[in-house]
Structures are given as C-alpha cells and as structure tokens.
Design a protein around this motif. Structure first.
Motif, short mmCIF file in Angstrom:
data_model
loop_
_atom_site.label_atom_id
_atom_site.label_comp_id
_atom_site.label_asym_id
_atom_site.label_seq_id
_atom_site.Cartn_x
_atom_site.Cartn_y
_atom_site.Cartn_z
N UNK A 41 23.77 26.52 -70.29
CA UNK A 41 24.58 27.11 -71.33
C UNK A 41 24.70 26.20 -72.54
N UNK A 42 25.52 26.64 -73.48
CA UNK A 42 25.76 25.89 -74.71
C UNK A 42 27.23 25.55 -74.77
N UNK A 43 27.54 24.30 -75.04
CA UNK A 43 28.93 23.85 -75.11
C UNK A 43 29.24 23.27 -76.50
N UNK A 44 30.55 23.27 -76.81
CA UNK A 44 31.03 22.69 -78.04
C UNK A 44 31.60 23.75 -78.97
N UNK A 45 32.35 23.32 -79.95
CA UNK A 45 32.71 21.92 -80.24
C UNK A 45 33.92 21.46 -79.41
N UNK A 46 34.21 20.15 -79.51
CA UNK A 46 35.37 19.60 -78.82
C UNK A 46 34.99 18.91 -77.53
N UNK A 47 35.93 18.94 -76.55
CA UNK A 47 35.79 18.22 -75.28
C UNK A 47 35.26 19.15 -74.20
N UNK A 48 34.31 18.65 -73.40
CA UNK A 48 33.82 19.40 -72.25
C UNK A 48 33.28 18.40 -71.23
N UNK A 49 32.97 18.90 -70.02
CA UNK A 49 32.53 18.03 -68.93
C UNK A 49 31.14 18.45 -68.46
N UNK A 50 30.39 17.45 -68.03
CA UNK A 50 29.09 17.69 -67.41
C UNK A 50 29.04 16.91 -66.10
N UNK A 51 28.03 17.23 -65.30
CA UNK A 51 27.83 16.50 -64.04
C UNK A 51 26.76 15.43 -64.29
N UNK A 52 27.15 14.17 -64.25
CA UNK A 52 26.17 13.12 -64.49
C UNK A 52 24.98 13.21 -63.54
N UNK A 53 23.84 12.79 -64.03
CA UNK A 53 22.57 12.76 -63.29
C UNK A 53 22.02 14.18 -63.10
N UNK A 54 22.86 15.12 -62.75
CA UNK A 54 22.41 16.49 -62.52
C UNK A 54 22.19 17.23 -63.84
#
Length: 255
Positions: A41-54
């Motif tokens: 998906x597409x995120x932003x603007x502002x604060x959001x979270x992702x799963x590192x490495x994955x």
C-alpha cells in the motif's frame, strides 16, 4: 548480572526495532510499501509503522518537478533545421504506479520530453514554430500527458524557451520579410493610383459638361501658386478676358 545484561540487550533490540518501525513523511511525500516483495500500500503523510526487515519502502515526492529539456536539433516540416529547448512541469499523482510501472519515472519523463519535443516540432512549418508557441506548448503537453498517464504522472505545463536558427536562414527570412513589405507597398501605391484615376475620370466628365470650369480651375491653381510669392506667372490677357466674359454670361443667363 546475566539477567540485567539480557534486559539491556532486549531493550537495545526493542529500541532498534522501534526506530526502524516508526516512519514519518512530510505533507508533500508518500511512501510505497512492499511486504515480502509484494505491494502492500501507500502511506503518508505523517506517522506510520512498518515491520522491519519484512517491509521495504520507496519514498515519492508529490511536488511539481521541473525538467530543463536541452536544445534539440529538429528539422521542421518545410526542411528547416532549428534548435529548440523547453521547460516541462510534471508531478506524481499516483505513487504506486510511478514506482511499479516504470523503472525510473524521472529519467523516463525527461527522455520522453525530448522525444516528444522533436516529434511535434518536426510536424510544423518554421513560420508556425515562430508564431504559434502557445499552440505548440499545448500540443506537446497533451502528447506527454497521454504517454505518462500509465505511470501515474500528470504533465502540468510545457513552455518553449528558445528557438534558434542559423545565420543563413536568418538572412533568408529577412529577405522574405523585406520582399513582403515591398509587395504590400506596391499594392498600396497601385490602389492609390487606381482611386486617383477614378476621381480624375469623374472630374474630366464634369469638365466636359461645362468647359469653362477647366479655365476656372486653372485660375484657382494660379491663385494657389501666387500665395507662395516665389515665382512669376505670366498669363495670356486675351484668355483672361474671355474667361471673365464667359463667367459673367453664365451668371446673367436666365433660368
């Protein structure tokens, strides 16, 4: 001691993971997220979270980008070589397509701008290139917009900046302009002669109906000459007397 070390290591790992998981993007930016290689998906603007490495992210700028198209040597439809440069303005309207549909949308748009500029100018005569820039700008913009639409890119404007012609062609254009002006001057002079001839024809018919008026016109001309006082006019006295008598007879003629 061992427990404390484990806690410290766990805390460091947690801080590292959180630092990688927390993402912030500006108002004019978007992030395209890929999870295990698949579009998430597409995120932003502002604060959001992702799963590192994955998760992996690609940041896209949504602001208007300016492309300075370098000078292109183009042969116009009437076989004249010109050097044309332009400025192209575009922006990303669909970050997902801009990342997935083309390898490098900036480079692709820049290259496409050069090609489209040459294609459009090559279908136009030199006179139109010099006089119809607004129309050419619109044609280039529409062609670019159609080509970049599958990439999620909107071309907002195109401006031709300079059209350069070699000295030989400039001299030819100057001769053509001079010949055009001379043609117009001759046409205007001929129209004036035609109008003057028509007026003289009408005047001749009036003089034919009343012959004495030609003598009166002659007197008027002599009177105008006399006002200048820079020459001597010798008139035939017999003719002057005849004119005076004829004028008086015309005035006393019963109606």
């Amino acid at each position: 001691m061992v427990l404390e070390q484990i806690i410290i290591i766990a805390a460091v790992v947690a801080i590292f993971i959180l630092s990688k998981a927390i993402q912030i993007v500006k108002e004019y930016e978007r992030v395209v997220i890929f999870r295990l290689g698949r579009l998430s998906g597409v995120k932003g603007p502002g604060l959001f979270f992702i799963i590192p490495v994955i998760d992996t992210v690609v940041k896209v700028d949504l602001r208007v980008v300016t492309i300075d198209v370098p000078k292109q040597a183009v042969i116009t439809r009437d076989n004249v070589t010109v050097a044309v440069d332009a400025v192209v303005y575009y922006k990303v309207v669909d970050p997902s397509r801009a990342v997935n549909e083309v390898e490098n949308y900036k480079y692709a748009t820049s290259t496409l701008s050069q090609t489209t500029l040459r294609d459009v100018i090559g279908q136009i005569d030199l006179d139109d290139v010099l006089s119809k820039r607004d129309e050419i700008n619109l044609n280039i913009q529409e062609s670019l917009d159609i080509s970049t639409d599958p990439w999620g890119i909107k071309v907002t404007g195109v401006t031709l900046r300079d059209v350069s012609i070699d000295d030989t062609m400039l001299r030819a254009i100057a001769k053509q302009a001079e010949a055009e002006r001379e043609k117009r001057a001759r046409i205007i002079l001929a129209d004036g002669e035609f109008i003057a001839a028509e007026k003289m024809k009408q005047a001749a018919k009036l003089y034919e109906e009343v012959p004495v008026t030609i003598k009166l016109r002659e007197l008027q001309t002599l009177a105008e000459i006399a006002r200048e006082r820079n020459m001597i006019v010798v008139a035939n006295s017999i003719e002057m007397g005849e004119i005076a008598a004829m004028s008086k007879a015309l005035q006393n003629k019963p109606r």
